[in-house]
Scaffold this motif. Structure first.
Motif, mmCIF file in Angstrom:
data_model
loop_
_atom_site.group_PDB
_atom_site.id
_atom_site.type_symbol
_atom_site.label_atom_id
_atom_site.label_comp_id
_atom_site.label_asym_id
_atom_site.label_seq_id
_atom_site.Cartn_x
_atom_site.Cartn_y
_atom_site.Cartn_z
ATOM 1 N N TYR A 142 0.805 -1.213 0.000
ATOM 2 C CA TYR A 142 0.000 0.000 0.000
ATOM 3 C C TYR A 142 0.843 1.271 0.000
ATOM 4 O O TYR A 142 0.291 2.370 -0.120
ATOM 5 N N GLY A 143 2.157 1.138 0.119
ATOM 6 C CA GLY A 143 3.051 2.279 0.017
ATOM 7 C C GLY A 143 2.845 3.333 1.090
ATOM 8 O O GLY A 143 3.011 4.526 0.831
ATOM 9 N N LEU A 144 2.499 2.904 2.284
ATOM 10 C CA LEU A 144 2.248 3.834 3.383
ATOM 11 C C LEU A 144 3.550 4.267 4.042
ATOM 12 O O LEU A 144 4.518 3.512 4.063
ATOM 13 N N SER A 145 3.545 5.459 4.589
ATOM 14 C CA SER A 145 4.692 5.883 5.394
ATOM 15 C C SER A 145 4.727 4.997 6.639
ATOM 16 O O SER A 145 3.755 4.308 6.953
ATOM 17 N N GLU A 146 5.836 5.050 7.356
ATOM 18 C CA GLU A 146 5.957 4.234 8.569
ATOM 19 C C GLU A 146 4.852 4.570 9.571
ATOM 20 O O GLU A 146 4.212 3.680 10.144
ATOM 21 N N ALA A 147 4.613 5.848 9.762
ATOM 22 C CA ALA A 147 3.572 6.271 10.707
ATOM 23 C C ALA A 147 2.192 5.815 10.243
ATOM 24 O O ALA A 147 1.396 5.297 11.035
ATOM 25 N N ASP A 148 1.895 6.006 8.954
ATOM 26 C CA ASP A 148 0.590 5.589 8.437
ATOM 27 C C ASP A 148 0.414 4.076 8.524
ATOM 28 O O ASP A 148 -0.691 3.592 8.799
ATOM 29 N N ALA A 149 1.482 3.328 8.294
ATOM 30 C CA ALA A 149 1.392 1.868 8.405
ATOM 31 C C ALA A 149 1.059 1.462 9.842
ATOM 32 O O ALA A 149 0.245 0.561 10.067
ATOM 33 N N LEU A 150 1.659 2.142 10.814
ATOM 34 C CA LEU A 150 1.347 1.843 12.211
ATOM 35 C C LEU A 150 -0.094 2.224 12.552
ATOM 36 O O LEU A 150 -0.788 1.490 13.265
ATOM 37 N N HIS A 151 -0.562 3.341 12.017
ATOM 38 C CA HIS A 151 -1.972 3.704 12.203
ATOM 39 C C HIS A 151 -2.872 2.641 11.578
ATOM 40 O O HIS A 151 -3.902 2.267 12.158
ATOM 41 N N ALA A 152 -2.494 2.163 10.404
ATOM 42 C CA ALA A 152 -3.295 1.135 9.720
ATOM 43 C C ALA A 152 -3.334 -0.163 10.523
ATOM 44 O O ALA A 152 -4.376 -0.820 10.588
ATOM 45 N N VAL A 153 -2.213 -0.542 11.133
ATOM 46 C CA VAL A 153 -2.193 -1.742 11.973
ATOM 47 C C VAL A 153 -3.163 -1.565 13.141
ATOM 48 O O VAL A 153 -3.942 -2.473 13.456
ATOM 49 N N ARG A 154 -3.131 -0.408 13.763
ATOM 50 C CA ARG A 154 -4.076 -0.148 14.860
ATOM 51 C C ARG A 154 -5.517 -0.223 14.370
ATOM 52 O O ARG A 154 -6.392 -0.770 15.040
ATOM 53 N N GLY A 155 -5.763 0.353 13.216
ATOM 54 C CA GLY A 155 -7.110 0.322 12.657
ATOM 55 C C GLY A 155 -7.566 -1.092 12.345
ATOM 56 O O GLY A 155 -8.698 -1.476 12.665
ATOM 57 N N LEU A 156 -6.690 -1.861 11.732
ATOM 58 C CA LEU A 156 -7.024 -3.243 11.396
ATOM 59 C C LEU A 156 -7.282 -4.056 12.662
ATOM 60 O O LEU A 156 -8.258 -4.808 12.739
ATOM 61 N N ARG A 157 -6.437 -3.874 13.641
ATOM 62 C CA ARG A 157 -6.618 -4.589 14.912
ATOM 63 C C ARG A 157 -7.945 -4.190 15.559
ATOM 64 O O ARG A 157 -8.668 -5.028 16.081
ATOM 65 N N SER A 158 -8.266 -2.906 15.499
ATOM 66 C CA SER A 158 -9.525 -2.430 16.072
ATOM 67 C C SER A 158 -10.728 -3.006 15.341
ATOM 68 O O SER A 158 -11.714 -3.409 15.979
ATOM 69 N N LEU A 159 -10.655 -3.050 14.026
ATOM 70 C CA LEU A 159 -11.748 -3.656 13.256
ATOM 71 C C LEU A 159 -11.939 -5.122 13.645
ATOM 72 O O LEU A 159 -13.065 -5.572 13.887
ATOM 73 N N CYS A 160 -10.843 -5.844 13.712
ATOM 74 C CA CYS A 160 -10.924 -7.270 14.049
ATOM 75 C C CYS A 160 -11.426 -7.472 15.471
ATOM 76 O O CYS A 160 -12.288 -8.328 15.721
ATOM 77 N N HIS A 161 -10.902 -6.687 16.403
ATOM 78 C CA HIS A 161 -11.342 -6.815 17.791
ATOM 79 C C HIS A 161 -12.833 -6.501 17.916
ATOM 80 O O HIS A 161 -13.581 -7.236 18.565
ATOM 81 N N GLY A 162 -13.253 -5.417 17.300
ATOM 82 C CA GLY A 162 -14.665 -5.046 17.364
ATOM 83 C C GLY A 162 -15.550 -6.108 16.751
ATOM 84 O O GLY A 162 -16.581 -6.483 17.317
ATOM 85 N N PHE A 163 -15.166 -6.602 15.614
ATOM 86 C CA PHE A 163 -15.943 -7.632 14.934
ATOM 87 C C PHE A 163 -16.025 -8.890 15.793
ATOM 88 O O PHE A 163 -17.102 -9.478 15.961
ATOM 89 N N ALA A 164 -14.887 -9.286 16.367
ATOM 90 C CA ALA A 164 -14.862 -10.484 17.217
ATOM 91 C C ALA A 164 -15.692 -10.276 18.480
ATOM 92 O O ALA A 164 -16.423 -11.180 18.906
ATOM 93 N N SER A 165 -15.600 -9.103 19.075
ATOM 94 C CA SER A 165 -16.343 -8.816 20.303
ATOM 95 C C SER A 165 -17.847 -8.810 20.057
ATOM 96 O O SER A 165 -18.615 -9.376 20.840
ATOM 97 N N ILE A 166 -18.269 -8.170 18.992
ATOM 98 C CA ILE A 166 -19.697 -8.148 18.656
ATOM 99 C C ILE A 166 -20.193 -9.565 18.388
ATOM 100 O O ILE A 166 -21.256 -9.970 18.869
ATOM 101 N N GLY A 167 -19.418 -10.333 17.647
ATOM 102 C CA GLY A 167 -19.801 -11.717 17.368
ATOM 103 C C GLY A 167 -19.896 -12.558 18.628
ATOM 104 O O GLY A 167 -20.824 -13.358 18.794
#
Length: 131
Positions: A73-98
Motif C-alpha cells: 500500500y506504500g504507506l509511510s511508517e507512521a501511516d502503516a502503524l496507524h493502519a495496523v491499529r485500525g485493522l486490529r480495532s476492526l478485528c477486535h470489534g468484529f470479534a467482540s460483537i460476534g
C-alpha cells in the motif's frame, strides 16, 4: 503464551503473502482465534510489557507480519502503524460483537467481515494515491 499463539495463527493465515488477500486471511484468522480461544485472546489483548522480553518479542512478530502485509500500500511508517491499529480495532470489534451474539441476523458474518476489510483496504489504497 497467548500472544505467541495468536501470532502463529496469523502467520499461518498469511502464508508468506502480502497485500489484500493476506490481510483478509489474517482478519479471518484473528476472528477465528477469538472464537476458538476467548480466554487466551483476553490474555493477549493488552499492550506488551516491554520488561518481559519474550512477550515483547512475540508481539513484535505479529506487528511485523501486519506491517509486511501492508507494504504494497506504500504507506509511510507512521501511516502503516496507524493502519495496523485500525485493522486490529476492526478485528477486535468484529470479534467482540460476534462473541456477544450481535450478528444474529440471517446474514453471513464472514461476508460482512470481508466487506469491511475490503473497504478499509480501499481507503488505504486511496490514501497512498493521494500522498
Amino acid at each position: 503464551m497467548s500472544v505467541e499463539q495468536l501470532g502463529q495463527a496469523l502467520t499461518v493465515a498469511a502464508a508468506g503473502r502480502v497485500g489484500s488477500e493476506a490481510i483478509q486471511d489474517i482478519a479471518t484468522a484473528y476472528i477465528d482465534f477469538v472464537r476458538q480461544h476467548p480466554g487466551l485472546y483476553e490474555a493477549s489483548f493488552h499492550a506488551p510489557d516491554r520488561d518481559e522480553p519474550q512477550l515483547a518479542a512475540a508481539s513484535t512478530v505479529a506487528l511485523q507480519l501486519l506491517l509486511d502485509s501492508l507494504q504494497p500500500y506504500g504507506l509511510s511508517e507512521a501511516d502503516a502503524l496507524h493502519a495496523v491499529r485500525g485493522l486490529r480495532s476492526l478485528c477486535h470489534g468484529f470479534a467482540s460483537i460476534g462473541a456477544q451474539g450481535g450478528f444474529a441476523m440471517n446474514f453471513e458474518p464472514s461476508a460482512s467481515l470481508h466487506f469491511t476489510i475490503s473497504s478499509f483496504l480501499d481507503g488505504l489504497k486511496q490514501r497512498s494515491k493521494d500522498s
